[in-house]
Design an enzyme around this catalytic site. Sequence first.
Site, short mmCIF file in Angstrom:
data_model
loop_
_atom_site.label_atom_id
_atom_site.label_comp_id
_atom_site.label_asym_id
_atom_site.label_seq_id
_atom_site.Cartn_x
_atom_site.Cartn_y
_atom_site.Cartn_z
N ASP A 112 32.39 33.34 45.77
CA ASP A 112 33.43 34.35 45.86
C ASP A 112 33.66 34.90 44.46
O ASP A 112 34.15 34.19 43.58
CB ASP A 112 34.70 33.71 46.43
CG ASP A 112 35.93 34.61 46.34
OD1 ASP A 112 35.77 35.83 46.21
OD2 ASP A 112 37.05 34.06 46.40
N ALA A 131 36.92 41.95 50.39
CA ALA A 131 35.95 41.07 51.05
C ALA A 131 36.44 39.63 51.10
O ALA A 131 36.16 38.89 52.05
CB ALA A 131 34.60 41.15 50.34
N ASP A 132 37.18 39.22 50.07
CA ASP A 132 37.71 37.85 50.07
C ASP A 132 38.76 37.67 51.16
O ASP A 132 38.87 36.59 51.75
CB ASP A 132 38.28 37.50 48.69
CG ASP A 132 39.34 38.49 48.20
OD1 ASP A 132 39.39 39.63 48.71
OD2 ASP A 132 40.10 38.11 47.29
N THR A 178 38.97 37.09 38.09
CA THR A 178 39.02 36.17 36.95
C THR A 178 37.90 35.15 36.98
O THR A 178 37.30 34.84 35.94
CB THR A 178 40.38 35.44 36.92
OG1 THR A 178 41.44 36.39 36.93
CG2 THR A 178 40.49 34.58 35.68
N GLY A 191 35.73 36.75 42.13
CA GLY A 191 37.08 37.24 41.96
C GLY A 191 37.24 37.97 40.64
O GLY A 191 36.31 38.04 39.83
N ASP A 195 47.02 33.72 49.82
CA ASP A 195 45.95 33.45 48.87
C ASP A 195 46.46 33.76 47.46
O ASP A 195 46.68 34.92 47.10
CB ASP A 195 44.74 34.31 49.20
CG ASP A 195 43.49 33.91 48.40
OD1 ASP A 195 43.63 33.19 47.39
OD2 ASP A 195 42.38 34.32 48.80
#
Length: 256
Positions: A6, A108-109, A10, A8, A130
């Site tokens: 995934d 998408a996450d 960060t 992200g 999340d």
Amino acid sequence: MILTFDIGNTQISGGVFNGQNMVLQFRYGTSAGASSDELGVFLRSVLRENQLDPKQIKNIAYCSVVPSMNYPALGACIKYFDVEPLVIRAGIKTGLKLRYSNPKEIGADRIAAAIGAVTLVPGIDCIIVDMGTATTIDVITRQNEYRGGAILPGVNMSMHVLASGTAQLPVVEIVGPEKVCGTTTVGAIQSGLYYGTIGAVRELITRFTTESFGGRKPYVIGTGGFSHLFEKVGLFDRLVPNLVLSGLRIALELNT
């Protein structure tokens, strides 16, 4: 074995599954200018360092919220693993009914997490909280309808914006202070960040419960890097740190 990751804002969080069991989890700082070679070498190295043979990776799925990393990630999978990955995006099989004005806008996450949630608690109204760079709160009905949700700055982002946008407020450690009323500047910032986040998330859950579920209490799942800080304050019914990675694995099953 299956490799999932995934990307992200960060960090890149990843995992390797042997069947349904995760046998390795790893994190890597996101660099928007990273090349496919940099990412591919890292992925192969982290497998070898954990006594896993990269040649055993037969399937890969990933999601990304950093557009500049999409092509390097695809190239890394093909060049270093000889695998065409499944990329999470609108249009693939998800098992979800996307009730969104423009499904292509959904992160998408968020889709991957929703896939994981409906498999974890099938036939149940649920909310996913999340807590990463941003905090996203997503609503999924018992009919697997993804209704959307809310996005707010993550606790760490809020802290850095506060420090960078003022002359005298410092960067602080993100912790859960025992007292709400801070008696130092650091303590006051920590209290505002921590308890302010709790208040915001609780308010959104309450409003979603009324607006989206007609007052029926949903099952609340916490995930993301900062969720463990809020595990014991009653926000979540269950904490699932690897929800997105599990959703990626399930997406592979749905699309093969």
